[in-house]
Design an enzyme around this catalytic site. Sequence first.
Site, PDB file in Angstrom:
ATOM      1  N   CYS A  94      -5.661   4.596  -4.499  1.00 18.63           N
ATOM      2  CA  CYS A  94      -5.830   3.287  -3.870  1.00 18.63           C
ATOM      3  C   CYS A  94      -6.914   2.406  -4.491  1.00 18.63           C
ATOM      4  O   CYS A  94      -6.624   1.410  -5.146  1.00 18.63           O
ATOM      5  CB  CYS A  94      -6.115   3.490  -2.387  1.00 18.63           C
TER       6      CYS A  94
ATOM      7  N   ASP B 109      -0.028  -0.502  -5.096  1.00 21.27           N
ATOM      8  CA  ASP B 109      -1.155   0.098  -5.809  1.00 21.27           C
ATOM      9  C   ASP B 109      -0.809   1.428  -6.466  1.00 21.27           C
ATOM     10  O   ASP B 109      -1.283   1.746  -7.552  1.00 21.27           O
ATOM     11  CB  ASP B 109      -2.362   0.262  -4.879  1.00 21.27           C
ATOM     12  N   ASN B 110       0.011   2.241  -5.793  1.00 20.21           N
ATOM     13  CA  ASN B 110       0.323   3.575  -6.327  1.00 20.21           C
ATOM     14  C   ASN B 110       1.605   4.081  -5.694  1.00 20.21           C
ATOM     15  O   ASN B 110       2.244   3.382  -4.897  1.00 20.21           O
ATOM     16  CB  ASN B 110      -0.822   4.556  -6.067  1.00 20.21           C
TER      17      ASN B 110
ATOM     18  N   ASP C 224       0.843  -1.197   0.000  1.00 21.58           N
ATOM     19  CA  ASP C 224       0.000   0.000   0.000  1.00 21.58           C
ATOM     20  C   ASP C 224       0.880   1.250   0.000  1.00 21.58           C
ATOM     21  O   ASP C 224       1.664   1.472   0.941  1.00 21.58           O
ATOM     22  CB  ASP C 224      -0.886  -0.017   1.250  1.00 21.58           C
ATOM     23  N   ASP C 225       0.775   2.061  -1.035  1.00 24.34           N
ATOM     24  CA  ASP C 225       1.524   3.320  -1.131  1.00 24.34           C
ATOM     25  C   ASP C 225       3.036   3.081  -1.051  1.00 24.34           C
ATOM     26  O   ASP C 225       3.766   3.825  -0.387  1.00 24.34           O
ATOM     27  CB  ASP C 225       1.116   4.285  -0.013  1.00 24.34           C
TER      28      ASP C 225
END
Length: 518
Positions: free
Chosen positions: A68, A268-269, A29-30
């Site tokens: 997200c 995700d990003n 995540d991130d």
Amino acid sequence: MTSLSFLLVALTLSSSDVSAKNVLMLVADDVGRELKVYGNTAIKMPNLDKLAERSAAFTSAFTAVSSCSPSRSAILTGLPPHQNGMFGLHHLFHHFSSFDQVLSLPGILSNHGVRTGIIGKKHVGPESVYPFEFDHSETNDNLLQASRNITYIRELSREFLRSNDSRPFFLYIGFMDAHRCDGKLGTFCEKFGNGDPGMGSIPDWTPTIYGPSEVEVPYFVQDTPAARGDLAKQYLSLSRLDQGIGLVLQELELAGHGEDTLVMYTSDNGIPFPGAKTNLYDSGATEPLLVSSPDHPDSWGTTNPVLTSLLDLTPTVLDWLNASYPKYHIFDQEPVKLTGKSLLGYLNRPITRESRSENSIYSGFERRLQELERAAATYGSHESHEITMYYPMRSIRTSEYKLILNLNYLMPYPVASDIYSSPTFQDILNRTESGDSLPWYKTLREYYYRGKWELYDLLKDPEELHNVAESAEYQPVMTLLRERLKDWQKGTSDPWQCSPERVWNTQTGKCDPLYNGI
């Protein structure tokens, strides 16, 4: 989708047998490319380093959207968010969801006889579109525990992997590190489970502490004490991610699936810092991507420069499991087609950069222009993120150029709430307001206010600092990339394909002018 049409789809899908193989998809995540294989020697990630030694590490992998829920929907459907309907965040009052007709990996694979499971962060909906059979996400469990408590993640992984079920499986694990946090748990929830009073204890986590002087500062983050301190806490939370992945991979081996499972790791990003997350610049769109195939040992420990999109993950999973993609429609549009590609074929190929015509009669810029029309490309599509952050963007990226279309360019670029409250962004605000020196790669005004078109020559300007969209020299490049971007928007049924100066005429099927001066 009507019940009859769903039944027809299900019958069609069930007619194909999948292979006796499995998939483990690990989604951080991130998280950026904080790995030794990508050149970061400051951070200690021994478990991901070990996975990289048994993987092909794709060095030009990009998310389809740096947000997200939209990115996770793109990963699981193979469709960009403007096509699958996830225009922004799914939770709370943001409440974005994929269209009811969309088909995703858990639904498609279930109809092919594959057992599906999710542990941790899901962040997409509705449930009918993303129907995991084994579901320990925020839907049915405590999100903090299921996504950051790596001991609990190990236990859930063991339960799924050692189930008395002979079907092939697809297990998706959504770690929540290194997403930012609010409150007493720390900026990155780095205190959660660290053993301090009131923080609880995660038995399998040994926190790795970093000082501000020990981190590697990315080019898009200002090198100041505040930013370095912020990065040090991010690194600390990444140690929990790394150790959690090590536990899951250990459970995979103990369950006897180390040699029949395709393992993929990505995020995700971009990282939750200004200039990265929610941007389509490379700083926000570049992702780690490790693909470990037991059938392709020659690819282990290699790096692969082929342009790759997270839209390629769905075709890769289907290819590995020998599962066909169903024929279906969203609304009354043309049949849905995946625009991504399976990455398995690239594990067999010699690893070289894009070939060029050595005998071309052109040279330099003319040769680059000649090859641009057929060059491999990845595409980006962004609508909102938070409900208040409407700033639609589209992009096309080749190995040499990046073109970004900012449809809402007359408005200032919005800032996500978690990034706004971060020590890094507050440092930017404070230094800008006080007139102090700001060693950032842009001014705050340049960050907020962007042109309609942004074109970057990545060979000359890899940090995307010099917009050449209005340069006479680059107009042939602009023309070619705009046409290719327009074709992709049309092929993916983009509702924004006429914006901002035109509007879609539903009767003629054409873009009609608005005469709005844009």
